[in-house]
Design a protein around this motif. Structure first.
Motif, PDB file in Angstrom:
ATOM      1  N   GLY A  39       9.097  56.370  45.314  1.00  0.00           N
ATOM      2  CA  GLY A  39       9.692  57.319  46.537  1.00  0.00           C
ATOM      3  C   GLY A  39       9.727  56.488  47.903  1.00  0.00           C
ATOM      4  O   GLY A  39      10.134  57.071  48.846  1.00  0.00           O
ATOM      5  N   GLY A  41      11.810  54.377  48.840  1.00  0.00           N
ATOM      6  CA  GLY A  41      13.093  54.058  49.329  1.00  0.00           C
ATOM      7  C   GLY A  41      13.613  53.032  48.851  1.00  0.00           C
ATOM      8  O   GLY A  41      14.943  52.337  49.506  1.00  0.00           O
ATOM      9  N   LYS A  42      13.128  52.428  47.654  1.00  0.00           N
ATOM     10  CA  LYS A  42      13.762  51.076  47.238  1.00  0.00           C
ATOM     11  C   LYS A  42      14.991  51.189  46.751  1.00  0.00           C
ATOM     12  O   LYS A  42      15.930  50.466  46.956  1.00  0.00           O
ATOM     13  CB  LYS A  42      12.857  50.570  46.207  1.00  0.00           C
ATOM     14  N   SER A  43      15.203  52.113  45.693  1.00  0.00           N
ATOM     15  CA  SER A  43      16.505  52.353  45.063  1.00  0.00           C
ATOM     16  C   SER A  43      17.383  52.749  45.980  1.00  0.00           C
ATOM     17  O   SER A  43      18.628  52.444  45.860  1.00  0.00           O
ATOM     18  CB  SER A  43      16.463  53.590  43.864  1.00  0.00           C
ATOM     19  N   THR A  44      17.236  53.858  46.855  1.00  0.00           N
ATOM     20  CA  THR A  44      18.082  54.042  48.071  1.00  0.00           C
ATOM     21  C   THR A  44      18.569  52.972  48.871  1.00  0.00           C
ATOM     22  O   THR A  44      19.684  52.877  49.089  1.00  0.00           O
ATOM     23  CB  THR A  44      17.386  54.981  49.054  1.00  0.00           C
TER      24      THR A  44
END
Ligand code: ATP
Length: 236
Positions: A39, A41-44
């Motif tokens: 959660g 924010g890496k993928s985002t």
């Protein structure tokens, strides 16, 4: 000059502020890893770079060109390939057809040659070339997803958790391949939960926490940094 430059990147999903002003850069030929707890924010961050989510603020430039107004297809044509989390292969298509789809934006005569290169890089895919991708094991599907991304001949590879859910031996083999790509001069932005392996491979790392970069530095310096472990546990 940096190949990729991200400044003040903010992304929200409705009321959820996933990124609150992320700054990072990736130099040509560098391998950068993006670390952080679930959660963070890496993928985002990867999704914003490849145009899958629209930033609310901030800039993303690649080789001096702004990406934030381009479509995902246009961004792929700029040389950026995104290998998302969860091994998204086309289950009903053969291994070979999955690879061909990775090259769908290309019109050069070397596609066949590149398929052979992928079979050399991942011999198991050669053995399974006519098999439906959905029948492959998890590790084989991850290799196929990576090979398919490489078929677009990316100048920047965005990799989201290539080791997720895989047996240690398969993870080793994927990282060995990433090491080969690095030695060949590839530019890679890697999101990875396996901190140890990621810091062994990468040149530099950024640690994200709740949508912000809280730590950055050379991978070799972060290997023994207790703050990296704390970022995962949610501490300060
Ligand atoms: P993980 O390792 O769990 O994937 P991550 O660091 O990649 O974590 P993101 O997936 O980027 O984190 O998520 C960042 C924040 O945005 C989280 O709070 C998450 O719940 C939220 N988020 C992500 N995708 C969506 C979505 N489609 N809709 C609403 N909230 C989302």
């Amino acid at each position: 000059m940096n190949a990729l430059e991200v400044q003040g990147l903010e992304v929200a999903y409705g009321a959820v502020r996933a990124l609150k002003g992320v700054n990072l850069s990736v130099g040509q030929g560098e391998v950068i890893t993006l670390l952080g707890a679930n959660g963070a924010g890496k993928s985002t961050t990867l999704r914003a770079i490849s145009g899958l989510v629209r930033p609310r603020a901030g800039s993303i430039t690649y080789r001096g060109e702004a990406l934030t107004r381009l479509s995902p297809a246009q961004i792929v044509r700029r040389g950026i390939a995104h290998c998302p989390e969860g091994r998204r292969v086309f289950a009903g298509l053969s291994v070979q057809d999955n690879l061909l789809l990775g090259a769908s934006g290309r019109r050069d005569p070397e596609i066949g040659l590149d398929i052979q290169r992928m079979f050399t890089l991942f011999p198991i895919l050669a053995e399974r070339r006519n098999q439906a991708a959905g029948t492959l094991s998890g590790g084989e599907q991850q290799m196929l997803a990576l090979a398919r991304a490489l078929m677009s001949r990316p100048t920047l590879l965005l990799l989201d958790e290539p080791s997720l859910g895989l047996a240690p031996l398969v993870v080793r083999s994927i990282f060995a391949t990433l090491k080969e790509l690095k030695a060949a001069g590839s530019t890679i932005l890697l999101v990875e939960q396996n901190v140890k392996l990621a810091l062994e491979l990468a040149d530099r790392a950024y640690v994200l926490r709740t949508g912000q970069v809280v730590l950055e530095g050379k991978a070799e310096e972060l290997r023994d940094d207790a703050r990296v472990a704390r970022a995962y546990l949610g501490g300060a």
